[in-house]
Design a protein around this motif. Structure first.
Motif, mmCIF file in Angstrom:
data_model
loop_
_atom_site.group_PDB
_atom_site.id
_atom_site.type_symbol
_atom_site.label_atom_id
_atom_site.label_comp_id
_atom_site.label_asym_id
_atom_site.label_seq_id
_atom_site.Cartn_x
_atom_site.Cartn_y
_atom_site.Cartn_z
ATOM 1 N N SER A 108 -4.319 -24.005 -11.450
ATOM 2 C CA SER A 108 -3.140 -24.391 -10.671
ATOM 3 C C SER A 108 -2.211 -23.192 -10.546
ATOM 4 O O SER A 108 -2.093 -22.361 -11.454
ATOM 5 N N ASP A 109 -1.551 -23.095 -9.384
ATOM 6 C CA ASP A 109 -0.684 -21.933 -9.132
ATOM 7 C C ASP A 109 0.797 -22.233 -9.341
ATOM 8 O O ASP A 109 1.661 -21.434 -8.968
ATOM 9 N N GLY A 110 1.113 -23.407 -9.954
ATOM 10 C CA GLY A 110 2.502 -23.742 -10.257
ATOM 11 C C GLY A 110 3.174 -24.617 -9.219
ATOM 12 O O GLY A 110 4.244 -25.178 -9.473
ATOM 13 N N ARG A 111 2.554 -24.765 -8.039
ATOM 14 C CA ARG A 111 3.150 -25.612 -7.010
ATOM 15 C C ARG A 111 2.733 -27.067 -7.219
ATOM 16 O O ARG A 111 1.804 -27.377 -7.955
ATOM 17 N N ARG A 112 3.430 -27.955 -6.543
ATOM 18 C CA ARG A 112 3.122 -29.383 -6.608
ATOM 19 C C ARG A 112 2.122 -29.726 -5.498
ATOM 20 O O ARG A 112 2.323 -29.382 -4.343
ATOM 21 N N GLY A 113 1.005 -30.403 -5.844
ATOM 22 C CA GLY A 113 0.021 -30.788 -4.844
ATOM 23 C C GLY A 113 -1.336 -31.018 -5.471
ATOM 24 O O GLY A 113 -1.499 -30.989 -6.696
ATOM 25 N N PHE A 114 -2.321 -31.231 -4.617
ATOM 26 C CA PHE A 114 -3.660 -31.540 -5.114
ATOM 27 C C PHE A 114 -4.377 -30.259 -5.525
ATOM 28 O O PHE A 114 -4.636 -29.373 -4.711
ATOM 29 N N LEU A 115 -4.720 -30.213 -6.805
ATOM 30 C CA LEU A 115 -5.514 -29.111 -7.334
ATOM 31 C C LEU A 115 -6.983 -29.302 -6.948
ATOM 32 O O LEU A 115 -7.695 -28.331 -6.692
#
Length: 745
Positions: free
Chosen positions: A639-646
């Motif tokens: 995960s890159d720290g953003r909110r959303g579907f991994l």
């Protein structure tokens, strides 16, 4: 004296010209075959018709549904009758082509007789028609070539319907001839069917506008027969193939397969004997031009264009049909350009280097639009004429007809001589290199016979009559059409892109899960499951390409390395016997698997295999794993720290039952992340779990949970949602069936 000499020469000239026609096209049974690949493909249908009581459907390939032939029934069925009489398929195909070429030649000759040209001149004109490159250079496209050759036959029927004022039973006879022509045309080839429809409609409209005295007859007799003929033909064809039409191609395809103006004016090198000898032909290559080689090999028209225009100039005031023929020629030329104008338009180097599909041409690379895009996008029939350049056949026919009129209407010795000389020049210009008709047909027949001795006979030893066979991985399997009825076996595979698409709609679920021309990591497991389910008695793994080996036998064992890992994997299971042959391998369940029985074998395989339907397994590096907020590094999706579907996808089917979900990875900072199992594009949620906080475990398991499906779903999706600030690393997941049917706990 002069008349008696002419009467003696005429039948000899006719016979010699017809004999040369058959030789030119390679349509000489027991010596040559016009083409190889399409002959193998077509006679496969013919042989299957014979195997099943001459019904016009193939039951040996394209299973489980009976297969209609997508085009060319008017060729395949006569060949079937000849095979039933004992002819080898190679000779039956040659005889069938010879039959239709004879009809074409006689029809062209009869058009000359009707126009008043006399027998010798009519023979000369007929020879000019059947030597057209748009006919013989399309022999590899099977019934397209034959359909184009028959344009004089269709024209003769149209002239008799629209131009002749007859009464009584003769009207019925000509109506029946026209209806028969429509049926032959639609079941021969869709392209020439559209050319027939358009050309005859132009003749009808021209007659209606220019001849007031015939309007009543046209409205009460000719036009109703015309409409009924094409309507009946379309309806019967749609009923036969089981659909109203085939899907339309994108406009860029029409554009890429449109003719370049220079193709009309300058001959392509390596095609025409005379122009190559004179050093006046132009080298052309698929490396620099859109479409395929047929676009520039079949479209040279310059001598015919000159002859046709001169023919109109000298006859438009003497013949009521001359201007209609000119309109037909102009319409054919215009439509053959496709949606965009091209003049020596080459593929830009940057496109060549990208390896993009050069059968599609972007609009911005053309000089200007032609305006025909409206027809190609919206008008029924025209939408299916995706190889735009083929309209050049209609142009060639219109120009040839004008030359014929000139031969018949020339009054002075000088005019008659000029017309005859130009006709001879057209014939000379048309001719291919001698080996095209002296060597290649014999080679085609020899290769066809070699397929029998080197492959069919071998398969009769390896396979049992009536067995259900799958050739894997499936491709556009031209050769299967011939093998299946010859062995005989029954197979899912079939040659022809349209036929393949129709057959695949009815394949069993496991067969549909194979990927065309690919041996993926699950290939061997899927093959084993196909056998375990009894959906195939055996699987054939071809080493040769079943498309190109049909065009140039045997073509090399180019797929042997591709299938060898699957053979090794299958051999290691201890459940199959593998019979390795020269050009293929045959895989069957062995005695151990058969002793287990189908139910026990399937239960055993469910524990070890991971296949769509009862197991979904994806590695982070898989193309089937989609992500919006992750980055892939060292086979791990982070995960890159953003909110959303991994993670989301893969939209696969699963049976009902109880499943175990295992997710591999670690989540030092889950921050509220969750996993859910959904279907119906996310509208149905079957289970949802929070991602636990975990450091690296020895087994790397992040999550292990039970999931129950009360009924089967078609588009299972495993989703992992990361909140802002989540730190999650995923290496893969698996959802495997633990118990069939609804959970009983």
């Amino acid at each position: 004296m002069k008349t008696s000499i002419s009467k003696a020469v005429a039948p000899v000239a006719f016979v010699l010209a017809l004999a040369f026609t058959l030789l030119l096209h390679g349509a000489v049974p027991f010596w040559g075959t016009p083409t190889l690949g399409q002959a193998v493909w077509t006679t496969g249908f013919s042989h299957s018709f014979v195997n099943h009581g001459l019904l016009p459907y193939a039951y040996d390939f394209g299973a489980p549904a009976p297969a209609s032939i997508a085009f060319g029934l008017a060729g395949a069925y006569p060949a079937a009758l000849l095979i039933a009489l004992g002819m080898h398929p190679a000779d039956a195909y040659a005889a069938m082509v010879a039959l239709w070429l004879t009809v074409a030649f006689v029809s062209a000759w009869w058009l000359g007789i009707r126009a008043g040209a006399g027998s010798v001149k009519s023979t000369l004109a007929a020879l000019a028609w059947v030597t057209m490159p748009v006919i013989w250079a399309h022999s590899g496209y099977s019934m397209l070539s034959t359909g184009i050759a028959l344009l004089p036959f269709y024209s003769l029927a149209a002239c008799m319907l629209f131009l002749d004022d007859v009464q009584g039973s003769r009207k019925i006879g000509r109506a029946l001839l026209y209806l028969s022509s429509c049926l032959i045309s639609v079941f021969m080839d869709g392209y020439s069917f559209m050319m027939f429809a358009m050309g005859s409609s132009i003749v009808a409209a021209y007659s209606f506008v220019m001849n007031h005295s015939t309007r009543r007859r046209l409205l009460t007799y000719s036009l109703p027969v015309h409409i009924a003929g094409f309507s009946l033909a379309y309806v019967l064809f749609a009923l036969y193939i089981g659909k109203p039409s085939f899907g339309a191609a994108p406009l860029d395809f029409f554009r890429g397969w449109g003719a370049d103006v220079t193709f009309f004016l300058f001959p392509t090198q390596g095609i025409h004997w005379m122009w190559d000898t004179l050093g006046l032909s132009v080298p052309r290559s698929h490396r620099e031009l859109f479409g395929d080689s047929s676009v520039w090999k079949t479209t040279y028209l310059a001598p015919l264009l000159i002859a046709g225009l001169l023919g109109w100039l000298f006859t438009f005031s003497k013949s009521r049909i001359a201007s209609a023929a000119l309109i037909i020629a102009v319409a054919g030329l215009y439509l053959s350009l496709g949606p965009s104008l091209k003049f020596n338009s080459l593929v830009p180097q940057e496109i060549i280097e990208t390896g993009v599909n050069m059968q599609h041409m972007p609009a911005e690379l053309a000089i200007a639009p032609t305006g025909s895009a409206l027809l190609s996008e919206h008008l029924p029939g025209f939408k299916n004429m995706r190889a735009s350049y083929r309209w050049v056949a209609l142009a060639a026919f219109g120009l040839w007809f004008l030359l014929l009129l000139w031969l018949s209407k020339a009054e002075t010795l000088g005019a008659r001589s000029a017309a005859a000389i130009l006709c001879l020049a057209v014939i000379g210009s048309n001719l291919p290199h001698p080996q095209r008709y002296l060597e290649i047909p014999a080679s085609n027949r020899a290769q066809f016979k070699a397929i029998d001795t080197m492959l069919v006979d071998d398969m009769r030893e390896a396979l049992q009559p009536g067995e259900q066979i799958a050739f894997l991985p499936y491709r556009n399997d031209f050769l299967v059409n011939y093998l299946a009825p010859s062995v005989p076996i029954r197979t899912y595979n079939i040659g022809g892109d349209k036929n393949l698409a129709m057959a695949r709609e009815n394949w069993p679920k496991t067969m549909r899960q194979f990927k065309m021309n690919k041996v993926d990591p699950a290939f061997a497991d899927r093959l084993l499951w196909l056998l375990a389910q009894g959906e195939a008695d055996a699987v054939v793994l071809p080493y040769i390409d079943m498309l190109w080996a049909a065009h140039a036998w045997p073509g090399g064992k180019i797929h042997q390395k591709q299938v060898q890992p699957a053979i090794d994997r299958l051999s290691a299971t201890g459940l199959v016997d593998i019979d390795t042959r020269e050009y293929y391998a045959v895989v069957r369940l062995n005695a151990t698997a058969r002793v287990l029985g189908q139910t026990a074998l399937q239960a055993k395989l469910r524990q070890t295999l991971c296949l769509p339907g009862f197991c979904v397994r994806q590695a982070a590096s898989s193309n089937a794993i989609h992500s919006r907020v992750g980055r892939l590094s060292a086979n791990t999706l982070k995960s890159d720290g953003r909110r959303g579907f991994l993670v989301f996808g893969p939209y696969e089917p699963v049976e009902s039952g109880t499943y175990l979900l295992v997710v591999w990875g670690r989540a030092p900072v889950p921050a509220g992340a969750w996993v859910d199992i959904v279907s119906s594009r996310g509208s149905t949620v079957h289970a949802k779990f929070s991602v636990p906080r975990t450091a690296s475990r020895p087994d790397n398991i992040l999550l292990e949970e039970k999931v129950v499906f009360d009924e089967a779903v078609d588009d299972l999706e495993v989703r992992i949602f990361a909140e802002e600030g989540s730190r999650i690393a995923i290496t893969g997941y698996e959802l495997r069936l633990a118990r069939s049917g609804p959970d009983k706990d």
